[in-house]
Scaffold this motif. Structure first.
Motif, mmCIF file in Angstrom:
data_model
loop_
_atom_site.group_PDB
_atom_site.id
_atom_site.type_symbol
_atom_site.label_atom_id
_atom_site.label_comp_id
_atom_site.label_asym_id
_atom_site.label_seq_id
_atom_site.Cartn_x
_atom_site.Cartn_y
_atom_site.Cartn_z
ATOM 1 N N PHE A 329 0.816 -1.217 0.000
ATOM 2 C CA PHE A 329 0.000 0.000 0.000
ATOM 3 C C PHE A 329 0.850 1.267 0.000
ATOM 4 O O PHE A 329 0.553 2.230 -0.712
ATOM 5 C CB PHE A 329 -0.938 -0.033 1.209
ATOM 6 N N GLU A 347 -6.322 1.362 1.901
ATOM 7 C CA GLU A 347 -5.441 0.199 2.015
ATOM 8 C C GLU A 347 -6.198 -1.095 1.719
ATOM 9 O O GLU A 347 -5.744 -1.927 0.928
ATOM 10 C CB GLU A 347 -4.794 0.132 3.402
ATOM 11 N N TRP A 350 -6.883 -1.294 -1.949
ATOM 12 C CA TRP A 350 -5.730 -1.664 -2.778
ATOM 13 C C TRP A 350 -5.437 -3.162 -2.660
ATOM 14 O O TRP A 350 -5.220 -3.855 -3.656
ATOM 15 C CB TRP A 350 -4.501 -0.834 -2.407
#
Ligand code: GLU
Length: 459
Positions: A329, A347, A350
């Motif tokens: 991340f 995060e 992702w």
């Protein structure tokens, strides 16, 4: 002594992946040994060199993470070359020649017709002061040749004179100086050729290792002799192989093909480019390496293949996807923020979508799917629509976690008897508009109950 290396591009275009190979082999070599990496712009060709290309080269190196410790420009070092050439003249090692290009060409052809090597016969050395004065009075300006140290006492009688070096890439190398013409170092107009500038710079900048493409191997014999004539010990040399495309064509700065700029604009990660530029033609597999430090551990100059390495430009796509799938991340946080991915979920987002991205930029499409609206509602059959209507009523209440998907589809399975693809494909299509994508268990809590509900109802 820690090494001093240099990357010496002419700023006549954007650097490509082949130029980067040279830059990186130097940078990695220096950094692994606590050394210094110099960027030297070989910009004495004032017609083709441009400041904007020099700026672009610096920017491209910064993108890769290989900024130089020092930058020099040959165009600003002419006084050093003047001084070095004067010292050679004083030693009788640089002599004026008056032949025209056509005359020299005729001489070469005559020698070849007699089965002799087309080596310059040093006729100009036999000219006396009066001959030279007469030529110059008639308007001929001389070019200047370096007298190669390949004779015992009579320059007209060259003898086999071997120059040896232990190439860091190719192993022991030998060049016979008697097989070469005295090189021209200074043109008629007083401008310098590449050889004297390069050698003077390498000597004055204390370069310890010259790592460059193997198109320079034959220059090395002359350069070693010139270092010595100028009173310096020659540095170590390593000549790496060149990269060619699959059909064997060399890369050119002029064509712009595979330039670092174009790859960057195309959303390719710098480490994908750096990995490919470095690992092609080495004995291990070509894979996306995540950092320059890790790449450094993979490089041993003596492991580089001696012949040209063909490579497939499409490899950069494969490496990039491989790299992006594993990017943490922290490496993408800024870019996700610039895409307006909500900070508090960036995060988790992702980690959910990265395996479905060939480029970091592909996350934008998933951002729309997860946090925005779907492009257009899909058409479902009557049965699937009925199933979705049942499923919407079974949606658990928030808070949601990655267990929610299992809980929800378990309930839907129990009520409808659907399982496998029949169960999850209509849900995937209704929630994402796509047949493939990240794990729904990961996406569901990110999409959130409100959006999930309205997407199911719109189906
Ligand atoms: N400017 C030269 C080139 O790009 C440098 C060669 C060298 O590294 O000596 O080919």
């Amino acid at each position: 002594m820690s090494p001093i290396v240099r990357f010496a591009p002419s700023p006549t275009g954007y650097i490509h992946i082949g130029n980067l190979r040279t830059a990186l082999l130097n940078w990695l070599f220096a950094k692994a040994r606590g050394g210094t990496f110099i960027l030297r712009f070989d910009d004495t060709d004032t017609v083709r060199s441009r400041a904007e290309y020099a700026d672009a080269i610096l920017e491209d190196l910064a993108w890769i993470g290989t900024l130089p410790d020092a930058v020099h420009r040959q165009s600003q070092r002419l006084a050093s070359y003047d001084a070095a050439m004067e010292s050679l003249k004083a030693k009788g090692l640089l002599y004026p020649c008056y032949e025209t290009a056509e005359e020299l060409d005729r001489q070469r052809k005559r020698l070849m017709a007699r089965g002799l090597p087309p080596v310059y016969g040093r006729a100009a050395l036999k000219l006396g002061d009066a001959d030279r004065a007469a030529l110059e009075a008639s308007g001929v300006t001389p070019h200047w040749r370096f007298l190669l140290p390949n004779f015992a006492s009579d320059p007209q009688a060259p003898e086999r004179t071997e120059v040896h070096w232990d190439d860091l890439v190719r192993g022991p190398q030998t060049v016979d100086l008697a097989s070469l013409s005295d090189p021209v170092l200074v043109r008629e107009d007083g401008s310098y050729l590449y050889t004297p500038c390069s050698v003077v710079d390498d000597a004055e900048m204390g370069v310890t290792h010259i790592i460059r493409g193997d198109d320079h191997v034959t220059n090395t014999g002359v350069q070693v002799a010139l270092f010595e004539a100028l009173g310096h010990a020659a540095p170590a040399f390593g000549h790496h192989n060149l990269l060619t495309t699959l059909d064997g064509e060399g890369l050119s700065k002029r064509s712009g093909a595979l330039s670092l700029r174009s790859l960057r604009a195309d959303g390719i990660e710098p480490m994908s480019v750096a990995s490919l530029a470095t690992l092609v033609g080495l004995s291990g597999s070509i894979e996306a390496v995540e950092s320059l430090e890790a790449l450094s551990a993979r490089v041993d100059l003596s492991d580089i293949s001696a012949s040209a390495s063909k490579f497939d430009p499409a490899e950069v796509e494969r490496l990039n996807a491989e790299l992006v799938h594993g990017l943490g991340f922290a490496a993408v946080a800024d870019r996700l923020a610039a895409m307006d991915v909500p900070d508090d979920r960036a995060e988790a987002f992702w980690l959910a979508v990265r395996a479905n991205c060939a480029r970091v930029g592909d996350a934008a499409a998933w951002r729309d799917i997860v946090f925005g609206t779907l492009p257009k509602p899909l058409e479902f059959t009557g049965e699937d629509r009925d199933f979705l209507a049942v499923a919407v009523d079974l949606l658990p209440l928030e808070p949601w976690s990655r267990e929610t998907w299992k809980e929800w589809t378990g309930a839907a399975k129990a009520v409808t008897g659907r399982k496998g693809k029949e169960l999850f494909m209509p849900l995937r299509l209704a929630l994402t508009g796509r047949e493939h994508g990240p794990e729904l268990a990961e996406l569901l809590p990110l999409i959130g109950r409100e959006r999930v509900q309205s997407r199911l109802q719109a189906a």
